[in-house]
Design a protein around this motif. Structure first.
Motif, mmCIF file in Angstrom:
data_model
loop_
_atom_site.group_PDB
_atom_site.id
_atom_site.type_symbol
_atom_site.label_atom_id
_atom_site.label_comp_id
_atom_site.label_asym_id
_atom_site.label_seq_id
_atom_site.Cartn_x
_atom_site.Cartn_y
_atom_site.Cartn_z
ATOM 1 N N GLN A 44 34.816 23.993 31.895
ATOM 2 C CA GLN A 44 34.971 25.024 32.872
ATOM 3 C C GLN A 44 36.612 24.711 33.334
ATOM 4 O O GLN A 44 37.087 23.824 32.862
ATOM 5 N N VAL A 45 37.005 25.818 34.114
ATOM 6 C CA VAL A 45 38.505 25.834 34.410
ATOM 7 C C VAL A 45 38.607 25.698 35.935
ATOM 8 O O VAL A 45 37.725 26.322 36.667
ATOM 9 N N GLN A 46 39.268 24.860 36.474
ATOM 10 C CA GLN A 46 39.896 24.642 37.754
ATOM 11 C C GLN A 46 40.489 25.876 38.350
ATOM 12 O O GLN A 46 41.603 25.993 37.688
ATOM 13 N N LEU A 47 40.042 26.569 39.443
ATOM 14 C CA LEU A 47 40.690 27.583 40.052
ATOM 15 C C LEU A 47 40.974 27.302 41.530
ATOM 16 O O LEU A 47 39.836 26.672 42.051
ATOM 17 N N ALA A 48 41.913 27.802 41.928
ATOM 18 C CA ALA A 48 42.366 27.446 43.643
ATOM 19 C C ALA A 48 42.955 28.569 44.096
ATOM 20 O O ALA A 48 44.018 28.991 43.758
ATOM 21 N N GLU A 49 42.260 29.226 44.993
ATOM 22 C CA GLU A 49 42.678 30.291 45.599
ATOM 23 C C GLU A 49 43.422 29.904 46.970
ATOM 24 O O GLU A 49 43.266 28.993 47.603
ATOM 25 N N SER A 50 44.446 30.997 47.375
ATOM 26 C CA SER A 50 45.173 30.714 48.415
ATOM 27 C C SER A 50 45.665 32.060 48.957
ATOM 28 O O SER A 50 45.570 33.049 48.193
ATOM 29 N N GLY A 51 46.412 31.969 50.226
ATOM 30 C CA GLY A 51 46.919 33.395 50.571
ATOM 31 C C GLY A 51 45.907 33.940 51.728
ATOM 32 O O GLY A 51 46.415 35.183 52.324
ATOM 33 N N GLY A 52 44.760 33.570 51.897
ATOM 34 C CA GLY A 52 43.879 34.453 52.903
ATOM 35 C C GLY A 52 44.576 34.073 54.426
ATOM 36 O O GLY A 52 45.328 33.395 54.580
ATOM 37 N N GLY A 108 36.389 29.724 41.600
ATOM 38 C CA GLY A 108 37.387 29.187 42.709
ATOM 39 C C GLY A 108 36.343 28.713 44.117
ATOM 40 O O GLY A 108 35.226 29.167 44.167
ATOM 41 N N GLN A 109 36.952 28.128 45.052
ATOM 42 C CA GLN A 109 36.222 28.063 46.276
ATOM 43 C C GLN A 109 36.339 29.019 47.146
ATOM 44 O O GLN A 109 35.371 29.176 48.185
ATOM 45 N N GLY A 110 37.360 29.842 47.143
ATOM 46 C CA GLY A 110 37.361 31.056 47.934
ATOM 47 C C GLY A 110 38.166 30.931 49.047
ATOM 48 O O GLY A 110 38.801 29.762 49.409
ATOM 49 N N THR A 111 38.765 31.946 49.524
ATOM 50 C CA THR A 111 39.968 31.936 50.611
ATOM 51 C C THR A 111 39.225 33.279 51.681
ATOM 52 O O THR A 111 39.230 34.335 51.084
ATOM 53 N N GLN A 112 39.319 32.807 52.913
ATOM 54 C CA GLN A 112 38.907 33.971 53.897
ATOM 55 C C GLN A 112 39.806 35.056 54.321
ATOM 56 O O GLN A 112 41.114 34.653 54.421
ATOM 57 N N VAL A 113 39.700 36.183 54.320
ATOM 58 C CA VAL A 113 40.449 37.176 54.716
ATOM 59 C C VAL A 113 39.659 37.766 55.751
ATOM 60 O O VAL A 113 38.598 38.369 55.643
ATOM 61 N N THR A 114 40.285 38.025 56.959
ATOM 62 C CA THR A 114 39.779 38.695 57.991
ATOM 63 C C THR A 114 40.885 39.654 58.447
ATOM 64 O O THR A 114 42.076 39.614 58.945
ATOM 65 N N VAL A 115 40.269 40.993 58.444
ATOM 66 C CA VAL A 115 41.008 42.252 59.062
ATOM 67 C C VAL A 115 40.588 42.663 60.490
ATOM 68 O O VAL A 115 39.211 43.026 60.443
ATOM 69 N N SER A 116 41.298 42.697 61.305
ATOM 70 C CA SER A 116 40.826 43.193 62.772
ATOM 71 C C SER A 116 41.078 44.592 62.951
ATOM 72 O O SER A 116 42.181 45.028 62.503
ATOM 73 N N SER A 117 40.446 45.090 63.660
ATOM 74 C CA SER A 117 40.689 46.588 63.827
ATOM 75 C C SER A 117 41.677 46.887 65.373
ATOM 76 O O SER A 117 41.896 45.887 65.864
ATOM 77 N N ILE A 149 35.130 36.654 52.142
ATOM 78 C CA ILE A 149 35.696 35.543 51.228
ATOM 79 C C ILE A 149 36.057 36.032 49.928
ATOM 80 O O ILE A 149 35.058 36.654 49.289
ATOM 81 N N TYR A 150 37.297 35.600 49.490
ATOM 82 C CA TYR A 150 37.818 36.280 48.390
ATOM 83 C C TYR A 150 37.847 35.153 47.365
ATOM 84 O O TYR A 150 38.421 34.182 47.534
ATOM 85 N N TRP A 176 38.786 39.191 40.665
ATOM 86 C CA TRP A 176 38.634 38.839 42.116
ATOM 87 C C TRP A 176 37.442 39.361 42.811
ATOM 88 O O TRP A 176 37.057 40.750 42.316
ATOM 89 N N PHE A 177 36.603 38.793 43.717
ATOM 90 C CA PHE A 177 35.403 39.260 44.066
ATOM 91 C C PHE A 177 35.379 38.705 45.488
ATOM 92 O O PHE A 177 36.201 38.007 46.206
ATOM 93 N N ARG A 178 34.442 39.748 46.290
ATOM 94 C CA ARG A 178 34.380 39.613 47.879
ATOM 95 C C ARG A 178 33.075 39.366 48.239
ATOM 96 O O ARG A 178 32.130 40.091 47.516
ATOM 97 N N GLN A 179 33.005 38.252 48.962
ATOM 98 C CA GLN A 179 31.648 38.179 49.522
ATOM 99 C C GLN A 179 31.532 38.082 51.232
ATOM 100 O O GLN A 179 32.498 37.452 51.870
ATOM 101 N N VAL A 180 30.677 38.896 51.806
ATOM 102 C CA VAL A 180 30.447 38.850 52.939
ATOM 103 C C VAL A 180 29.242 38.203 53.500
ATOM 104 O O VAL A 180 28.073 38.605 52.664
#
Length: 131
Positions: free
Chosen positions: A1-9, A122-131, A93-94, A36-40
């Motif tokens: 496997q390959v180590q992946l590390a997300e950031s920027g959320g 990767g472990q994922g990074t949280q993205v939150t968009v408010s209205s 979470i992306y 890239w995948f997204r999970q709620v």
């Protein structure tokens, strides 16, 4: 496997932008597919964007086409997702993912994601968009 590390959320208002990064040493070897995948919470993980590291051909979910851009920097071993005109429904979470071995470009698209062969995440990074 390959180590992946997300950031920027982070948290932004609707209409804002974020750029996600996925550090992937050894993963961008011009023969595989990355995405890239997204999970709620409570929902299935959804594919957002794919790119073949050899051809550079991207593919996007209909919901993000025209707003998101997937790109790669082979020298920095990094995959990016530029997200513009963000909407509340982009919240989640992306995750970054890669196929470790060779993936034919024919299979590096969202319609064939069950055959793409993503086997490192990767472990994922949280993205939150408010209205």
């Amino acid at each position: 496997q390959v180590q992946l590390a997300e950031s920027g959320g982070g948290s932004v208002e609707a209409g804002g932008s974020l750029r996600l990064s996925c550090e992937a040493p050894g993963a961008l070897h011009s023969r595989n597919c990355m995405g890239w995948f997204r999970q709620v919470p409570g929902q299935e993980r959804q594919a957002v964007a794919f790119v073949h590291t050899g051809t550079g051909t991207p593919d996007y979910a209909a919901s993000v086409k025209g707003r998101f851009t997937i790109s790669q920097d082979n020298a920095k071993h990094t995959l990016y997702l530029q997200m513009n005109s963000l909407k509340p429904e982009d919240t989640g979470i992306y995750y970054c993912a890669t196929s470790v071995g060779y993936t034919d470009p024919f299979y590096c698209n969202l319609q064939k994601q069950s055959e793409t062969g993503f086997d490192s995440w990767g472990q994922g990074t949280q993205v939150t968009v408010s209205s």
